[in-house]
Every structure is written in structure tokens, then in C-alpha cells.
Write an enzyme that holds these catalytic residues in place. Structure first.
Site, mmCIF file in Angstrom:
data_model
loop_
_atom_site.group_PDB
_atom_site.id
_atom_site.type_symbol
_atom_site.label_atom_id
_atom_site.label_comp_id
_atom_site.label_asym_id
_atom_site.label_seq_id
_atom_site.Cartn_x
_atom_site.Cartn_y
_atom_site.Cartn_z
ATOM 1 N N ALA A 71 0.839 -1.204 0.000
ATOM 2 C CA ALA A 71 0.000 0.000 0.000
ATOM 3 C C ALA A 71 0.872 1.251 0.000
ATOM 4 O O ALA A 71 1.816 1.377 0.780
ATOM 5 C CB ALA A 71 -0.925 -0.008 1.206
ATOM 6 N N CYS A 72 0.523 2.173 -0.902
ATOM 7 C CA CYS A 72 1.312 3.401 -1.024
ATOM 8 C C CYS A 72 0.641 4.597 -0.345
ATOM 9 O O CYS A 72 1.270 5.631 -0.152
ATOM 10 C CB CYS A 72 1.551 3.736 -2.497
ATOM 11 S SG CYS A 72 0.056 4.172 -3.414
ATOM 12 N N GLN A 73 -0.633 4.458 0.038
ATOM 13 C CA GLN A 73 -1.383 5.620 0.505
ATOM 14 C C GLN A 73 -0.773 6.260 1.746
ATOM 15 O O GLN A 73 -0.864 7.477 1.934
ATOM 16 C CB GLN A 73 -2.840 5.236 0.782
ATOM 17 C CG GLN A 73 -3.637 4.853 -0.457
ATOM 18 C CD GLN A 73 -3.506 3.376 -0.806
ATOM 19 O OE1 GLN A 73 -2.623 2.689 -0.307
ATOM 20 N NE2 GLN A 73 -4.388 2.898 -1.664
ATOM 21 N N HIS A 75 2.279 6.648 2.341
ATOM 22 C CA HIS A 75 3.529 7.333 1.990
ATOM 23 C C HIS A 75 3.313 8.500 1.051
ATOM 24 O O HIS A 75 4.078 9.457 1.070
ATOM 25 C CB HIS A 75 4.488 6.349 1.306
ATOM 26 C CG HIS A 75 4.802 5.130 2.098
ATOM 27 N ND1 HIS A 75 5.633 5.145 3.189
ATOM 28 C CD2 HIS A 75 4.379 3.838 1.972
ATOM 29 C CE1 HIS A 75 5.729 3.922 3.692
ATOM 30 N NE2 HIS A 75 4.978 3.116 2.969
ATOM 31 N N SER A 76 2.294 8.419 0.208
ATOM 32 C CA SER A 76 2.122 9.373 -0.880
ATOM 33 C C SER A 76 1.913 10.794 -0.390
ATOM 34 O O SER A 76 1.232 11.035 0.604
ATOM 35 C CB SER A 76 0.927 8.951 -1.741
ATOM 36 O OG SER A 76 0.676 9.917 -2.732
#
EC number: 2.1.1.37
Length: 302
Positions: A71-73, A75-76
Site C-alpha cells: 500500500a502506497c497511501q 507514503h504518498s
């Protein structure tokens, strides 16, 4: 080369691996709709719908390459205000460590937003992978350099069971303009000058016309203002509608088919019938041609 795909989503990693001649033997995701889409497009792959932090890695087939897009959310930069659930999203990266610890594949390939490398626990994550015997090569790659009509910068971390990090020779292709994606005869268009259109939208379109002429793209949110020439790649495809096409006195949002092309999926790649779900999966996906080029370069270098 046999590969597995963690956090498989719409199947960008798997599609890219197949383009590179790899056999994807197992794929997993926690969202049933994503698992269904992946299975429809990769019917020969074994699928599981599960929280991967609870996975039993003894049930996963042996493989040469572990692919993962945690999951990137969390970090974004687009995540907005920090929220408690971002810790849980960031922690999904530890599933990569546990899978690698059990199977010790020859290679791993992780994709995420560049901000992943600024995560407070990123040094600890790298130390864990190093302790398992992996040397790592992190690279920030732009999909536009791989023949895709989209600027999309993502961090790819290549891990090899070697003494030193591997050096990859990646192609750098000419950029493709967003105009190649767009069907001006299709889609649901609406007049630009209509009741209820916001003043900010009209001002953005006016600036785009001044710079680009009658046909261009404009972003509905983000840092970009005015217009984007159709001779340039589109900006990053996100999980909700972002890019509008302006054509004279009419406009519409990029549709699913156009965003699928911008992501580098084949035109016949099956996506959910509900456009909102399809856009969400595309916005979270790995760009297949980028994965293809990285895996091909890895095969040559190894």
C-alpha cells in the site's frame, strides 16, 4: 522464471512479468473485486483473497521472483493529513519481509511511490532484507521513459541474493503524447459554458486555451494549472477522475479505456464494469511495460 505477485490489484506486475516471459504462479490481494479481475485476466495463476500480513507462506508455491506493491497511501504526498490508518497501510511492507524469509527467492522486486524511501522505518525494512541476504538496487523510474503515454514516477527496488547490488541497463524510449490515447469521437461530452461550471474550472480552461490552443488536457486537482499539450504524456493517472479533455467548446473526463491505455495495459484487458472501481484499480496499478523492462533487464544482468 516463476513469479508470485503480492498486493496484486489489477495485475500490472503480473501483466508486465508475462510480457517478460515469466510465469506468475500465485497472486494475492485483500480486495475480492481485485482478485476477481486478476483471475479473469490471469486464469492460470493460483489466487488467494487475504490480508497478507496473516498469510501462511508454506502454502505459497516455490518461485524465483517475488513481486510486491505494498500500500502506497500512507507514503504518498497526495494522502493529505496524516491519519492513524496510515500506519497500518505502511506496515503492509513487512509482508514482503516475511514472504522472503520463508521462501528466499533469488530475486525480489518492490514498487511504491518515491516517498516510500522517506518512511521512518525504511532503513529498518532495508536492514531486514539485507539480513536475509539481499543486495538492493533502488531506482525511481518514469513510465513515460518506457513507451507509455503517462508521466508516472515510481520507486522500484530490485533485490538479488548477491554480494553487491546489481546494475540494470534499462531502455529509455521516446515519449508518447497523450493525444494517442484519446478518442475524440467517443465519450460523454458536455458544453464548457454551462450553468454550474465553477469559476476556477473556467479560468483553468481559459489559461489552457491560451497556452495550448483548442485541444488539450487539464487537471481537476493537484499542483498542475492551466493546460497540458496533447503532445506530452498525460500526468499521473490516479484512483479517481483527474484529467479532463478539452476540445473546442466541449469537455469530458478521460474514460476507463483511455486510462487503461495510459497505464500500458492491453485494450482487451478486463476491468470492472463499474467505472469507479476500474479507475481505482488503474490508479493503484503497476505500469506493465515498466515491470516488463525491469524484469527483462534483471534476467540479462543476472
Amino acid at each position: 522464471m516463476d513469479a508470485i505477485d503480492l498486493f496484486a490489484g489489477a495485475g500490472g506486475f503480473s501483466t508486465g512479468a508475462r510480457m517478460a516471459g515469466a510465469n506468475v504462479v500465485w497472486a494475492a490481494n485483500h480486495w475480492p473485486a481485485a482478485v476477481e479481475v486478476h483471475a479473469n485476466n490471469h486464469p492460470d495463476t493460483l489466487h488467494i483473497c487475504q490480508d497478507l500480513q496473516q498469510a501462511d507462506w508454506t502454502q505459497v508455491p516455490a518461485h524465483d521472483l517475488l513481486m510486491a506493491s505494498p500500500a502506497c497511501q500512507g507514503h504518498s504526498r497526495a494522502r493529505g493529513k496524516e491519519r492513524p490508518h496510515h500506519d497500518a497501510q505502511r506496515s503492509t511492507a513487512w509482508a514482503v519481509v516475511s514472504a522472503a524469509e520463508h521462501h528466499r527467492p533469488a530475486f525480489f522486486l518492490v514498487e511504491n511511490v518515491p516517498e516510500f524511501a522517506k518512511w521512518e522505518l525504511y532503513p529498518a525494512w532495508c536492514a531486514a532484507m539485507t539480513a536475509l541476504g539481499y543486495a538492493m538496487t533502488p531506482m525511481v523510474l518514469d513510465a513515460a521513459d518506457h513507451g507509455v503515454a503517462q508521466h508516472r514516477r515510481r520507486l522500484f527496488i530490485v533485490g538479488t541474493r548477491s554480494r553487491h547490488p546489481i546494475a540494470l541497463k534499462l531502455p529509455r524510449l521516446s515519449h508518447v503524447g497523450a493525444g494517442t490515447l484519446i478518442d475524440f469521437e467517443g465519450g460523454k461530452w458536455s458544453p464548457i459554458e454551462r450553468p454550474g461550471r465553477s469559476a476556477a474550472t473556467l479560468a483553468r480552461i481559459a489559461e489552457g486555451r491560451r497556452v495550448c490552443g483548442p485541444r488539450f488536457l487539464t487537471a481537476y486537482y493537484g499542483n498542475e494549472r492551466g493546460g497540458r499539450s496533447l503532445e506530452r504524456p498525460v500526468g499521473t493517472i490516479t484512483t479517481r477522475d483527474r484529467w479532463a479533455v478539452i476540445d473546442g467548446d466541449r469537455m469530458r473526463m478521460l474514460n476507463v479505456q483511455e486510462c487503461r491505455r495510459a497505464m500500458g495495459f492491453p485494450d482487451d484487458y478486463q476491468l470492472p464494469h463499474r467505472a469507479k472501481d476500474a479507475m481505482h484499480m488503474l490508479g493503484n496499478a503497476v505500469v506493465p511495460p515498466v515491470a516488463r523492462d525491469v524484469i527483462n533487464a534483471l534476467k540479462v544482468a543476472a
